[in-house]
Write an enzyme that holds these catalytic residues in place. Structure first.
Site, PDB file in Angstrom:
ATOM      1  N   CYS A  61       0.132   2.018 -10.340  1.00 47.87           N
ATOM      2  CA  CYS A  61      -1.228   2.479 -11.013  1.00 47.87           C
ATOM      3  C   CYS A  61      -0.752   3.799 -11.572  1.00 47.87           C
ATOM      4  O   CYS A  61      -0.908   3.999 -12.742  1.00 47.87           O
ATOM      5  CB  CYS A  61      -2.117   2.485  -9.934  1.00 47.87           C
ATOM      6  SG  CYS A  61      -3.068   0.721  -9.488  1.00 47.87           S
ATOM      7  N   ARG A  67       6.683  -0.984  -5.205  1.00 47.10           N
ATOM      8  CA  ARG A  67       6.705  -0.760  -6.726  1.00 47.10           C
ATOM      9  C   ARG A  67       6.777   0.702  -7.264  1.00 47.10           C
ATOM     10  O   ARG A  67       5.935   1.518  -7.117  1.00 47.10           O
ATOM     11  CB  ARG A  67       5.380  -1.568  -6.975  1.00 47.10           C
ATOM     12  CG  ARG A  67       5.381  -3.087  -6.748  1.00 47.10           C
ATOM     13  CD  ARG A  67       4.041  -3.531  -6.994  1.00 47.10           C
ATOM     14  NE  ARG A  67       3.098  -3.306  -6.012  1.00 47.10           N
ATOM     15  CZ  ARG A  67       1.937  -3.654  -6.056  1.00 47.10           C
ATOM     16  NH1 ARG A  67       1.535  -4.527  -7.023  1.00 47.10           N
ATOM     17  NH2 ARG A  67       1.030  -3.290  -5.280  1.00 47.10           N
TER      18      ARG A  67
END
Length: 288
Positions: free
Chosen positions: A124, A195
């Site tokens: 994000c 990630r």
């Protein structure tokens, strides 16, 4: 392809993700949910659906664009705040001032925001600002501040390694073929999420200097790191074989260790880099 017409034959609703990976306190139901729909009636339906399960309540945005823009700027704001701390750490490092001491002093003011320097990864914070800047450029506006923050944060891996290499040279180590242990590989502590982890930047940069790098992380499997990044994890032994150690991700397993425990991994004059500044002042040889 279907022949169905938007807002006549089908409709859309949107509620941006607000999960904080690894956070056991702020969960789906306890975080206020931003909701939206492609028509006022659909927005009401989407909001009512979430209101049934979100104990923290909902906020119905006037459009899907507003809801998605809110999501993007939540992460962009955090990215920029961390970028400011990273830039300050570079300035204070050159001035011979400990950044975390400065932040502790500044934090005594009630409205000072407690951000700290570090690597910025994840799916994000390190990604969403690019969605916004791409869209801005597509409509003819070139964003300055957002991209400047991204450049600072994307450059932290090489900066960390440059500081470590300088310290190793001063301590008398030959950098080429030096053995370096990196503790922690996930993008944040106490979370198995790999990630967009920026620890990989540190590992790759060290290898560019000719270092032999071992990586250890109790939260992920070697199979996963090998598959995603081509990195095989090692079960590090505290046998004094390393020229340098970087505490990259302060998992709870590491937070129970002392500086002496970390130094047991190191040779004499080995360099201990506390990347997140979690050890007491003076316990490590370097910290951001």
């Amino acid at each position: 392809m279907s022949g169905l017409r938007f807002n006549q034959d089908f409709y859309a609703g949107s509620s941006p993700e607000r999960i904080n990976p690894g956070d056991k306190e702020h969960r789906v139901t306890t975080i206020m949910k931003v909701t939206s729909g492609s028509t006022p009636a659909v927005a009401d339906q989407v909001d009512a659906m979430y209101a049934d399960v979100i104990t923290a309540g909902t906020h119905k945005a006037s459009s899907i664009k507003v809801a998605e823009a809110a999501k993007v700027i939540e992460n962009t704001q955090r990215d920029l705040n961390i970028a400011l701390m990273n830039e300050l750490s570079m300035i204070f490092g050159r001035l011979g001032i400990d950044t975390h001491e400065v932040l502790a002093a500044a934090g005594t003011k009630w409205n000072f925001m407690p951000f700290k320097p570090g690597l910025v990864g994840g799916h994000c914070i390190g990604v969403d600002p690019y969605y916004l800047t791409h869209k801005a450029q597509a409509i003819g506006y070139h964003p300055e501040i957002i991209l400047a923050g991204r450049r600072v944060n994307d450059g932290m891996g090489p900066h960390v390694v440059a500081e470590l290499v300088k310290k190793m040279i001063k301590a008398g180590h030959t950098v080429a073929h030096a053995r370096v242990l990196v503790l922690g590989f996930t993008f944040k502590e106490n979370c198995p999420d790999l990630r967009n982890t920026r620890v990989i930047d540190v590992v790759r940069e060290l290898k560019e200097f000719g270092c032999s790098v071992d990586v250890s992380d109790p939260w992920v499997s070697s199979e996963e790191t090998e598959r995603e990044y081509g990195i095989s994890l090692t079960a590090a032994a505290s046998n004094g074989n390393y020229d340098a150690l970087t505490l990259a991700v302060p998992h709870r397993e590491y937070m129970g260790m002392t500086a002496g425990d970390f130094r047991a991994y190191l040779k004499d004059e080995g360099v201990l880099f506390d990347l997140k500044g979690v050890l007491p002042l003076g316990a490590a040889d370097l910290r951001l």
